[in-house]
Design an enzyme around this catalytic site. Structure first.
Site, short mmCIF file in Angstrom:
data_model
loop_
_atom_site.label_atom_id
_atom_site.label_comp_id
_atom_site.label_asym_id
_atom_site.label_seq_id
_atom_site.Cartn_x
_atom_site.Cartn_y
_atom_site.Cartn_z
N ALA A 48 0.85 -1.25 -0.09
CA ALA A 48 -0.08 0.08 0.06
C ALA A 48 0.85 1.40 -0.04
O ALA A 48 0.53 2.17 -0.63
CB ALA A 48 -0.94 0.09 1.08
N GLU A 133 25.87 -22.59 -15.40
CA GLU A 133 24.46 -21.89 -15.38
C GLU A 133 23.41 -22.79 -15.61
O GLU A 133 23.34 -23.81 -16.11
CB GLU A 133 24.57 -20.85 -16.39
CG GLU A 133 25.64 -19.72 -16.12
CD GLU A 133 25.55 -18.60 -17.18
OE1 GLU A 133 24.76 -18.54 -18.13
OE2 GLU A 133 26.83 -17.98 -17.34
N LYS A 135 20.09 -23.28 -17.72
CA LYS A 135 19.34 -23.22 -19.06
C LYS A 135 17.80 -22.85 -18.89
O LYS A 135 17.07 -23.86 -18.73
CB LYS A 135 19.71 -24.21 -19.98
CG LYS A 135 19.31 -23.85 -21.28
CD LYS A 135 19.55 -24.85 -22.29
CE LYS A 135 19.49 -24.42 -24.06
NZ LYS A 135 18.09 -24.04 -24.12
N CYS A 437 -21.50 -42.05 -9.79
CA CYS A 437 -20.41 -42.31 -9.20
C CYS A 437 -19.92 -43.64 -9.57
O CYS A 437 -20.60 -44.74 -9.00
CB CYS A 437 -20.25 -42.17 -7.68
SG CYS A 437 -18.70 -42.45 -7.05
N CYS A 455 -20.06 -36.59 -6.37
CA CYS A 455 -20.80 -37.83 -5.88
C CYS A 455 -21.66 -37.26 -4.84
O CYS A 455 -20.99 -36.57 -4.04
CB CYS A 455 -19.90 -38.63 -5.58
SG CYS A 455 -20.65 -40.29 -4.66
S1 IVH Z 1 23.93 -18.21 -23.30
C1 IVH Z 1 26.65 -17.43 -26.68
N1 IVH Z 1 23.08 -18.92 -21.23
O1 IVH Z 1 19.17 -20.93 -24.79
C2 IVH Z 1 25.41 -17.99 -26.27
N2 IVH Z 1 21.70 -19.10 -23.13
O2 IVH Z 1 20.36 -21.58 -27.74
C3 IVH Z 1 24.19 -17.17 -26.04
N3 IVH Z 1 19.36 -19.76 -22.84
O3 IVH Z 1 18.91 -18.50 -27.19
C4 IVH Z 1 23.48 -17.81 -25.03
N4 IVH Z 1 19.62 -20.23 -20.61
O4 IVH Z 1 17.72 -18.29 -25.15
C5 IVH Z 1 22.97 -18.79 -22.72
N5 IVH Z 1 22.15 -19.66 -18.94
C6 IVH Z 1 22.03 -19.29 -20.50
C7 IVH Z 1 20.80 -19.72 -20.89
C8 IVH Z 1 20.91 -19.50 -22.69
C9 IVH Z 1 18.73 -20.31 -21.54
C10 IVH Z 1 18.71 -19.66 -24.12
C11 IVH Z 1 18.92 -18.79 -24.76
C12 IVH Z 1 19.38 -19.00 -26.03
C13 IVH Z 1 19.19 -20.63 -26.19
C14 IVH Z 1 20.46 -21.11 -26.67
#
Ligand code: IVH
Length: 701
Positions: A48, A133, A135, A437, A455
């Site tokens: 708020a 990382e 994905k 049922c 039921c």
């Molecule tokens: S790096 C140089 N890091 O995956 C590489 N991509 O085909 C550039 N993605 O289009 C991408 N998590 O949308 C990178 N930790 C991550 C990612 C990531 C998801 C996706 C991104 C990219 C596709 C790779």
């Protein structure tokens, strides 16, 4: 503190009390709170209060349009709908990553071997340092900042040319609209726009409701990625804002070079840390890993957490940490040699429908479930997938023999996402709920305005028996002291009881045999059961667990009818005569007592010795206003509306909120409005307070 440094503003040159000074201060404060809330997940002020500051800024900007700027927090939602998206040529192409489809550990091993070979490393050379990382399963986005201000957000497109979706991306609260003073003049941040799973479920729930209410052209979304992609491509940013998207940063595009005053990064990790310090969300799971063994360990550890993450990932990504080594390795056909995506088993798969079954839940809710040819999805073998309810099953039009997409993500139960209609081979009929049922044969009902079928054999149905017993023995019902959740579970599992009356047929012998049951406890339970036999009619009625019939209804029924037999034999009309019982409750009561199995259970309970005092029915004396429906409108001279309502109900009448053909009288006071017009149009009798009082005094017709 890091966060306050991050958004620290240079001292406003203007007088803080002046409009420019106040605007500046408000923007800084709102940015700070938004960062804490959306990125750090540590809200620092109540919503708020945030809203109040936000409105103050909006008002000031409206009064001083010349002070409006694109980076103001108010600009996250102000954009106008577009006719189409403009094209954007990326200054540096947006690459993709090579995918390692081998989901086993060897996927990581293969990548490390390739990297070592490319770099010409010998076996005796030390391990390569990587950043590991997540994905994210969303869509790639490039965010361009010039002089610290977000000026453009573009989709990946074909990697060379994307679409300008800046307006929509501004609505994502995790994305800073402005960078701190130490950011370079040109800065492109790359990352993934995604939708959290809870937001996705909530979105689909809203969609299902819209569809249930008859909205045309609405649909549910297949998965968070599609919902996110659709959100990013909305022409009206107001719709994009509703999707509540999120963002993770994982890289950069064009940046002011070091020789022109830009930052000099040595490693990918350093780059990510810097992005984080500028306010971008970077996933906490990001980690350094040395050589294949640590990559494998990361892949496995994240694989275990995958279900618990609040968003979908389809793998992990490994990147060589040193930027110098990255440059040395270069690219092949738009894919860097220094990065790879290492997948997990897919969360969506194709399979075929072997049949559609019905599950009856503890509360009697019927759920259609598709029986599937076993398929490995999201890490487990799935053989059943929910279709939620009849409407949903029909809308997706799932039929026997169909080829379907099944999704299992997180610990969300597996779901049929859609049917591949062009693969339909059988001419199976459309799904419809059974009338009985499947567990107990009682009538199945769907109440008006509800999506679920239920039921009505609550007392008898095997699927509902635990629930029914627990409801019956609770303190507010007949109360059997010492009979709790665990014991009921045990009694049912060991088949000692299947319906309520069985409870009263259990002797000391049977109870004492139970595991973990001491003689003393068995004795106490027998005593408690004996004691519970002397109850009251309202407690007994409430204990039956009739849908919509709470304690208040039970008391009303007992008072009105006096005797259980009268209640069991009442019609819907007669139930409606009871104060505070409306059509939904009346119908539910009638349906319940119409089920032969429910009646049988009640008879058996009586035969087991359950007793209560009965009384003369209150309803025998017909009341002055029995069966009459009133609507009250406008201000009455003496009575408040509440008083009038109470007196009408006490005299056996009903008070409704809206005028219809069924209304008998409209009681109109001063300043009666549309209800009066409607009553006149429908030919409903219109009376004043004096006439109402006369009716109340009149003897019953
Ligand atoms: S790096 C140089 N890091 O995956 C590489 N991509 O085909 C550039 N993605 O289009 C991408 N998590 O949308 C990178 N930790 C991550 C990612 C990531 C998801 C996706 C991104 C990219 C596709 C790779």
């Amino acid at each position: 503190m890091a966060t306050s440094d991050l958004f620290a503003q240079p001292e406003p040159q203007a007088d803080p009390a002046s409009a420019p000074g106040r605007i500046k201060a408000l923007r800084a404060e709102l940015d700070l709170h938004a960062h804490r809330y959306y990125v750090l997940d540590e809200p620092s002020i109540p919503d708020a209060e945030y809203d109040r500051l936000f409105r103050e800024l909006q008002a000031l900007e409206a009064a001083h349009p010349e002070l409006q700027t694109a980076d103001s927090p108010t600009q996250r939602v102000g954009g106008k709908p577009l006719g189409q998206f403009a094209q954007v040529r990326h200054r540096l192409p947006m690459l993709s990553i090579r995918t390692e489809t081998d989901t086993e550990a060897s996927g990581a091993q293969n990548f490390d071997s390739r990297v070592r070979k490319e770099l010409g490393l010998a076996e005796s050379d030390p391990a390569v340092e990587y950043v590991a990382e997540l994905k994210f399963d969303g869509l790639a986005m490039s965010l361009r900042y010039e002089n610290g201000i977000l000026v453009q957000a573009a989709t990946r497109g074909d990697g060379e040319i994307g679409e300008d979706v800046t307006q929509n991306i501004r609505t994502i609260r995790q994305i800073p609209l402005r960078l701190p003073a130490d950011a370079p003049a040109i800065m492109e941040v790359r990352g993934e726009v995604y939708m959290r799973r809870d937001e996705f479920e909530a979105l689909n729930e809203r969609q299902r409701e819209k569809i249930a209410q008859g909205a045309k052209g609405e649909r549910t979304f297949v998965n968070p990625r599609n919902a996110a992609a659709g959100g990013v491509r909305q022409l009206d940013p107001a719709y994009a804002a509703e999707r509540r998207l999120s963002f993770f940063a994982y890289g950069v595009g064009e940046i002011t070079p070091p020789d022109q005053g830009g930052p000099a990064f040595d490693s990918h990790l350093q780059l990510l840390m810097t992005l984080k310090s500028w306010g971008f969300p970077v996933a906490a799971q990001t980690a350094l890993a040395h050589g294949a063994p640590e990559l494998i360990a990361f892949h496995q550890a994240i694989g275990q957490q995958r279900d618990k993450l609040p968003y979908d990932i389809d793998g992990v990504v490994y990147k060589v940490n040193s930027l110098a080594l990255q440059r040395r390795m270069g690219f092949i056909s738009r894919e860097p040699r220094w990065a790879v995506a290492h997948k997990y088993p897919a969360q969506e798969q194709l399979t075929t429908v072997l049949g559609i079954g019905i599950q009856v839940g503890r509360t009697g809710k019927l759920t259609p479930v598709a029986k599937l040819a076993p398929v490995f999805v999201g890490g487990v073998t799935v053989t059943n997938a929910t279709l939620h309810n009849e409407d949903e099953a029909r809308r997706k039009d799932v039929r026997l023999g169909d080829t379907v997409i099944v999704r299992r993500a997180g610990d969300v139960i597996p779901e049929v996402v859609s049917v591949l209609l062009d693969k339909r081979v059988m001419d199976a009929p459309q799904f419809s709920m059974p009338g009985q049922c499947p567990v107990c044969g009682s009538a199945v009902v769907r109440e008006e305005g509800e999506v679920d079928h239920r039921c009505s054999g609550g007392l008898f149905c095997r699927a509902q028996r635990k629930q029914a017993i627990l409801h019956f023995v609770q303190r507010r019902a007949v109360e059997v002291e010492g009979l709790g959740d665990k014991l009921v579970e045990q009694l049912v599992e060991e088949k000692l009881i299947s319906t309520l009356p069985d409870l009263y047929r259990l002797g000391f012998g049977a109870l004492a045999q139970l595991d973990r049951m001491a003689d003393k406890s068995a004795q106490n339970l027998v005593k408690a059961l004996e004691k519970s036999k002397h109850t009251t009619l309202p407690k007994f009625l409430f204990g039956l667990g009739i849908r919509h019939a709470g304690e208040g209804t039970a008391k009303g029924l007992a008072r009105h009818f006096g005797k259980l037999d009268a209640i069991m034999n009442a019609t819907e009309e007669e139930f409606l005569q009871v104060p505070d019982i409306g059509p939904i409750v009346a119908k539910s009561l009638f349906t319940f007592f119409s089920q032969p199995h429910n009646r049988e259970v009640i008879e058996q309970l009586r035969a087991c010795g359950l007793t209560w005092e009965e009384s003369e029915p209150a309803a025998i004396v017909a009341k002055a206003l029995s069966g009459k429906t009133f609507v009250i409108t406008g201000t009455l001279p003496a009575l408040s509306r509440e008083d009038a309502k109470e007196r009408i109900e006490a005299a056996g009448g009903k008070v409704s909120g809206s005028v219809s053909k069924k209304t008998d009288y409209l009681v109109a006071g001063a300043e009666a409005g549309s209800k009066l017009e409607k009553a006149q149009a429908l030919g409903v009798a219109v009376i004043d307070e004096a006439a109402l009082l006369a009716l109340l005094d009149a003897p019953p017709a």
